[in-house]
Write an enzyme that holds these catalytic residues in place. Structure first.
Site, PDB file in Angstrom:
ATOM      1  N   HIS A  70     -72.363  22.286  11.651  1.00  0.00           N
ATOM      2  CA  HIS A  70     -72.433  22.753  13.188  1.00  0.00           C
ATOM      3  C   HIS A  70     -71.727  23.541  13.816  1.00  0.00           C
ATOM      4  O   HIS A  70     -70.623  23.239  13.809  1.00  0.00           O
ATOM      5  CB  HIS A  70     -72.676  21.319  14.017  1.00  0.00           C
ATOM      6  CG  HIS A  70     -73.714  20.570  13.546  1.00  0.00           C
ATOM      7  ND1 HIS A  70     -74.731  19.399  14.373  1.00  0.00           N
ATOM      8  CD2 HIS A  70     -74.679  20.521  12.434  1.00  0.00           C
ATOM      9  CE1 HIS A  70     -75.238  18.976  13.789  1.00  0.00           C
ATOM     10  NE2 HIS A  70     -75.663  19.634  12.670  1.00  0.00           N
ATOM     11  N   TYR A  86     -75.884  16.464  24.142  1.00  0.00           N
ATOM     12  CA  TYR A  86     -75.028  15.654  25.101  1.00  0.00           C
ATOM     13  C   TYR A  86     -75.906  15.829  26.508  1.00  0.00           C
ATOM     14  O   TYR A  86     -75.748  16.891  27.125  1.00  0.00           O
ATOM     15  CB  TYR A  86     -73.758  15.967  25.230  1.00  0.00           C
ATOM     16  CG  TYR A  86     -72.629  15.573  24.112  1.00  0.00           C
ATOM     17  CD1 TYR A  86     -71.887  14.426  23.920  1.00  0.00           C
ATOM     18  CD2 TYR A  86     -72.687  16.370  22.950  1.00  0.00           C
ATOM     19  CE1 TYR A  86     -71.263  14.211  23.113  1.00  0.00           C
ATOM     20  CE2 TYR A  86     -72.104  15.954  21.851  1.00  0.00           C
ATOM     21  CZ  TYR A  86     -71.292  14.920  21.891  1.00  0.00           C
ATOM     22  OH  TYR A  86     -70.321  14.686  20.842  1.00  0.00           O
ATOM     23  N   PRO A  89     -66.418   6.918  21.857  1.00  0.00           N
ATOM     24  CA  PRO A  89     -66.931   8.062  20.930  1.00  0.00           C
ATOM     25  C   PRO A  89     -67.370   9.117  21.664  1.00  0.00           C
ATOM     26  O   PRO A  89     -67.746   9.994  20.748  1.00  0.00           O
ATOM     27  CB  PRO A  89     -67.928   7.016  20.210  1.00  0.00           C
ATOM     28  CG  PRO A  89     -68.300   6.004  21.527  1.00  0.00           C
ATOM     29  CD  PRO A  89     -66.972   5.634  22.226  1.00  0.00           C
ATOM     30  N   LYS A 123     -63.503  11.488  18.219  1.00  0.00           N
ATOM     31  CA  LYS A 123     -62.337  11.765  17.866  1.00  0.00           C
ATOM     32  C   LYS A 123     -61.642  10.814  16.896  1.00  0.00           C
ATOM     33  O   LYS A 123     -60.613  10.947  16.398  1.00  0.00           O
ATOM     34  CB  LYS A 123     -61.538  11.894  18.854  1.00  0.00           C
ATOM     35  CG  LYS A 123     -61.638  13.191  19.835  1.00  0.00           C
ATOM     36  CD  LYS A 123     -61.124  14.511  19.198  1.00  0.00           C
ATOM     37  CE  LYS A 123     -61.466  15.536  19.843  1.00  0.00           C
ATOM     38  NZ  LYS A 123     -62.072  16.588  18.920  1.00  0.00           N
ATOM     39  N   TYR A 164     -63.123  19.896  21.033  1.00  0.00           N
ATOM     40  CA  TYR A 164     -64.266  19.321  20.155  1.00  0.00           C
ATOM     41  C   TYR A 164     -63.963  19.644  18.803  1.00  0.00           C
ATOM     42  O   TYR A 164     -64.027  18.840  17.936  1.00  0.00           O
ATOM     43  CB  TYR A 164     -65.656  19.850  20.623  1.00  0.00           C
ATOM     44  CG  TYR A 164     -66.912  18.898  20.069  1.00  0.00           C
ATOM     45  CD1 TYR A 164     -67.287  17.970  20.863  1.00  0.00           C
ATOM     46  CD2 TYR A 164     -67.209  19.012  18.759  1.00  0.00           C
ATOM     47  CE1 TYR A 164     -68.084  17.169  20.525  1.00  0.00           C
ATOM     48  CE2 TYR A 164     -68.451  18.116  18.424  1.00  0.00           C
ATOM     49  CZ  TYR A 164     -68.687  17.189  19.162  1.00  0.00           C
ATOM     50  OH  TYR A 164     -69.744  16.245  18.792  1.00  0.00           O
TER      51      TYR A 164
END
Length: 391
Positions: free
Chosen positions: A72, A201, A293, A297, A385
């Site tokens: 991704h 998100y 979550p 990580k 990220y």
């Protein structure tokens, strides 16, 4: 039984550490309380940072990941019915993440360990870690109905929050930092192709939602729910209806529904135990730290811990210097706290607190607007990220 490194826990951290040590010519024994089938099916994390992907490849555990994992190059943020894509490679110099479930990482590492690694004992419950202040620590464990002792030079506790390792650190030396959030995640697995090709998100006045996936045909989705929610209180159609509301956009995007095969609620907390080393005992993964979550990580932090330990021990073996081993806790904690910060910021950015005021709502929307209009702010998110440097 005697070895150089006794590893407690055959999750991805313990298994990867065994592989890294094997490749460096250092022997180890892995003790796992559960059976192999349990380890290979327990659902956990599914997002691998760039650094984790690179480590698995270099350790010889990347072949199936590269074949079946989903690279991704970004995520999508949704708020106020708007959509914004964060382009990771463009913001980070080419870094990305991989969707590849923890269950699959464990399967790959178990196969390698059983093929040519050191002993891996399933259903071997660690009972106590002893003698870590001296030169010959040991792990008392129960296996096949009888107790035994594993004598080591070093012990690495990869046995999670409820394991015995952390309890071997004297209470007077331990410092704990934690935060519990007043909400959790209702997570589902569904036999339906993901409705978007990257993670989504979503911040909504009704609460956070996340669209994720396990494969091109299996979706993984989450809803923010009140702390203490029972997953069985939610009917399947009610879950889909709520997901549809929270993912709503101003264009024609639609959420595809399918049969839900499992559902559960994950509590949300931040936790750090300091130090991560005491004598010849080294803590790794959830034994030392937990993150909500939201930032993906947890697994990646554990990988950073064991990479740091493997490098330090290899350095000691090659040079005779214990400098890197002595710095293990400090080195790991720098990365841990950056990951805690990132996960906290993602969590407070996207979740609506039960006591949120209109002012709080406007601040969240302002933070999201800043992310979507400032390359500097967007770069900070993309760098966090895709992962902080390992070790």
């Amino acid at each position: 039984m005697r070895t150089t490194v006794g590893i407690i826990g055959a999750g991805p951290a313990g298994l990867l550490l065994a592989r890294l040590l094997h490749n460096a010519g250092i022997d180890s024994v892995v003790l796992e309380a559960r059976d192999r089938a349990y380890v290979e099916r327990r659902q956990r994390a599914g997002i691998l940072e760039q650094g984790t992907v690179d480590v698995l490849r270099s350790a010889g555990a990347g072949e199936r990941m590269d074949r079946e994992g989903l690279r991704h190059d970004g995520i999508e943020l949704r708020f106020a019915r708007r959509r914004h894509r964060v382009d990771f490679p463009a913001l980070t110099g080419g870094r990305s993440v991989m969707v590849y479930a923890q269950t699959e990482v464990c399967k790959d590492l178990i196969a390698l360990q059983l093929e040519d690694g050191g002993p891996l004992l399933f259903e071997a419950e660690a009972l106590a870690v002893e003698g870590v202040d001296g030169d010959s620590p040991r792990v008392r464990f129960r296996h096949q109905g009888s107790e035994d002792v594993l004598e080591c030079e070093y012990v690495v506790g990869c046995d999670g929050f409820w394991g015995v390792s952390r309890r071997a650190v004297p209470a007077g030396l331990s410092r704990v930092f934690e935060r519990t959030y007043p909400f959790g995640w209702l997570g589902i697995l569904a036999d339906v192709a993901p409705s978007h090709d990257e993670l989504v998100y979503a911040r909504h006045d009704r609460g956070f939602a996340l669209l994720s996936m396990r494969s091109p045909s299996v979706s993984r989705l989450y809803l923010q729910v009140p702390e203490g929610t029972d997953a069985e209180d939610w009917a399947d159609e009610e879950i889909w209806d709520e997901l549809e509301r929270r993912f709503e956009t101003g264009d024609r995007w639609t959420l595809t529904r399918g049969p839900i095969t499992s559902k559960s609620v994950t509590p949300m907390r931040s936790y750090v135990h300091e130090p991560m080393r005491h004598g010849r005992l080294f803590l790794a993964g959830d034994a030392a730290h937990i993150v909500p979550p939201t930032g993906a990580k947890g697994l990646n932090l554990a990988v950073g811990d064991v990479v740091t330990f493997a490098r330090a021990l290899t350095h000691q073996q090659e040079t005779g210097s214990g400098e890197l081993l002595d710095a293990y806790s400090e080195t790991c904690l720098r990365r841990v706290w950056q990951a805690e910060r990132f996960s906290y910021e993602m969590t407070t950015l996207l979740h609506r607190a039960p006591d949120a005021t209109p002012f709080d709502d406007r601040i969240q929307l302002a933070r999201l607007d800043r992310l979507t209009t400032s390359r500097a702010a967007e770069t900070d998110l993309a760098e966090g990220y895709t992962g902080f440097p390992l070790g």
